[in-house]
Each structure stands twice: as structure tokens, then as C-alpha cells.
Design a protein around this motif. Structure first.
Motif, PDB file in Angstrom:
ATOM      1  N   GLU A 106       0.837  -1.207   0.000  1.00  0.00           N
ATOM      2  CA  GLU A 106       0.000   0.000   0.000  1.00  0.00           C
ATOM      3  C   GLU A 106       0.870   1.255   0.000  1.00  0.00           C
ATOM      4  N   GLU A 107       1.937   1.230   0.780  1.00  0.00           N
ATOM      5  CA  GLU A 107       2.832   2.391   0.817  1.00  0.00           C
ATOM      6  C   GLU A 107       3.511   2.592  -0.538  1.00  0.00           C
ATOM      7  N   LYS A 109       2.324   1.676  -3.417  1.00  0.00           N
ATOM      8  CA  LYS A 109       1.288   2.149  -4.336  1.00  0.00           C
ATOM      9  C   LYS A 109       1.062   3.641  -4.187  1.00  0.00           C
ATOM     10  N   ARG A 110       1.014   4.116  -2.935  1.00  0.00           N
ATOM     11  CA  ARG A 110       0.821   5.561  -2.710  1.00  0.00           C
ATOM     12  C   ARG A 110       1.988   6.364  -3.281  1.00  0.00           C
ATOM     13  N   LYS A 111       3.207   5.853  -3.114  1.00  0.00           N
ATOM     14  CA  LYS A 111       4.361   6.577  -3.635  1.00  0.00           C
ATOM     15  C   LYS A 111       4.355   6.605  -5.152  1.00  0.00           C
ATOM     16  N   SER A 113       1.773   6.646  -6.918  1.00  0.00           N
ATOM     17  CA  SER A 113       0.706   7.583  -7.292  1.00  0.00           C
ATOM     18  C   SER A 113       1.066   9.021  -6.994  1.00  0.00           C
ATOM     19  N   GLU A 115       1.889  10.206  -3.877  1.00  0.00           N
ATOM     20  CA  GLU A 115       1.460  10.588  -2.531  1.00  0.00           C
ATOM     21  C   GLU A 115       2.490  10.113  -1.505  1.00  0.00           C
TER      22      GLU A 115
END
Length: 230
Positions: A106-107, A109-111, A113, A115
């Protein structure tokens, strides 16, 4: 006389049921005794009749056999509980590991994206940039391949349609077949020549037009032009 196969269901007749119970009970007790003697096995048999009467057989001691059975059952239950607890502990550990992996994904994926980049170092940002560039190249390559496949499909479809059109033209005597997609894609070389206006010099050479300003009577103007024509 051949004995028929007995159907396994409750005997409805009470007398027949009692007779069958007595015969089979004696046979069961005999088999238990033979098993204990022939195989040196500890056998304990307990039977209650339909009226509640007890019939039993024990090769050694009924109480000892029952106690041994209870002990064996307790050990099996404890072993089963221990095995269940061990499996539960193993599943908990696996669940914890999976949760950590999910958090990492999840982390990431956020990076990817864009974020949560504030805590990233320069090296991490470069790695994220490289991953994105590789992803973009893969997407573009797949898109180009999809376009080429679609073009090939359209060309094949066009060939089929052209062949069908030719067949129908020959069958019904229609004019020549239309150009194919490749022929239409070629640049057109038809030249549309438009008539160019003649130059002023050519126009003036083919016509005698007086352009000078003349003031006076028309007769004098005619006399002035006549020598030029001669």
C-alpha cells in the motif's frame, strides 16, 4: 437352501426381533472371545438389550479396560488441542507477515501515485522514477502492438470485402472494383493545372491598345494613330 441377504432395518415383529437379538448377541460375544484369544488383544464388550439388560465381556478387567480407554481418549483430546493451538499460532504468524506485506504494498502504491513522497530520499525518488518510466515504456509498447494488431485485422477484413465485392461485380457485371486501403493511403499524384493569365507583355503584344492620354478632336487622334499602324 441358500440363505438370503438380510435387509439392514429394524425388525418390526417383536418376537422375531428378540430371537435375532439373542442369536447375534451370542455370536458377538463368541467373536470377541475368539479375537482376544487368537490375537492376544484386550477386548471389552458392553451390550444393552432393548429392555435395558446388560451383557458384557472383558478379556482382562472391564474397569481397567474402561480406564485405559478414558486415558487414551484424554491423550488424544490433549494432542488434538495442542495441534489446534499450534496451527492457530502458525496461522496468526502468517497473518501478521501478510499484513506487513500488505502495508508495504500500500505504501509503495501511494508513492507510485505521487502521494507521501515527503519522507522519501533522493535514492528512493530515483527508484520510483525509474519504475514509472519502465511502466510507461511497457504501456506504450503494448498500445503500439494493439494498434498494429487492429490495423492488421482491418486489412484482413478489407481483403475479404474486396474479394467479395469482386465476386459480386463479376457475377452481376458491375464496374471495376474500388481502390483498396493501401491504394487510398498513397499520396495522390494527379495534377490539376489551371490556366495561367498571360503576362502584361504578351497581352500588349497581341493587341494594339493606345494607352496614352489624348486631348482634342477624334479626327486628329485617328490621324495620329494611323501612321503607327502603317
Amino acid at each position: 437352501m441358500v440363505r438370503g441377504k438380510t435387509q439392514m432395518k429394524r425388525i418390526e415383529n417383536a418376537t422375531s426381533r428378540q430371537v435375532t437379538f439373542s442369536k447375534r448377541r451370542n455370536g458377538l460375544l463368541k467373536k470377541a472371545f475368539e479375537l482376544s484369544v487368537l490375537c492376544d488383544a484386550e477386548v471389552a464388550l458392553i451390550v444393552f438389550s432393548p429392555r435395558g439388560k446388560l451383557y458384557e465381556f472383558a478379556s482382562s478387567s472391564m474397569l481397567e479396560s474402561i480406564e485405559r480407554y478414558r486415558k487414551h481418549t484424554r491423550n488424544n483430546v490433549q494432542t488434538a488441542h495442542a495441534s489446534v493451538e499450534q496451527n492457530m499460532q502458525h496461522l496468526k504468524e502468517e497473518a501478521t507477515i501478510m499484513m506487513k506485506k500488505i502495508d508495504i504494498l500500500e505504501e509503495t502504491k501511494r508513492k507510485l501515485s505521487g502521494e507521501g513522497l515527503g519522507s522519501c530520499s533522493i535514492e528512493e525518488l530515483q527508484q520510483i522514477e525509474q519504475k514509472l518510466e519502465r511502466s510507461i515504456r511497457s504501456v506504450r509498447a503494448r498500445k503500439s502492438q494493439a494498434y498494429m494488431e487492429q490495423v492488421e485485422q482491418l486489412k484482413e477484413k478489407e481483403k475479404v470485402l474486396v474479394a467479395e465485392n469482386s465476386r459480386l461485380s463479376e457475377k452481376y457485371g458491375i464496374g471495376p472494383e474500388p481502390p483498396t486501403l493501401d491504394q487510398r493511403a498513397k499520396p495522390r499524384m494527379d495534377l490539376h493545372r489551371e490556366s495561367q493569365p498571360q503576362s502584361y507583355g504578351e497581352s500588349s503584344s497581341s493587341s494594339d491598345v493606345e494607352t496614352e492620354l489624348f486631348i482634342g478632336l477624334p479626327e486628329a487622334r485617328i490621324r495620329r494613330i494611323s501612321p503607327k499602324l502603317n
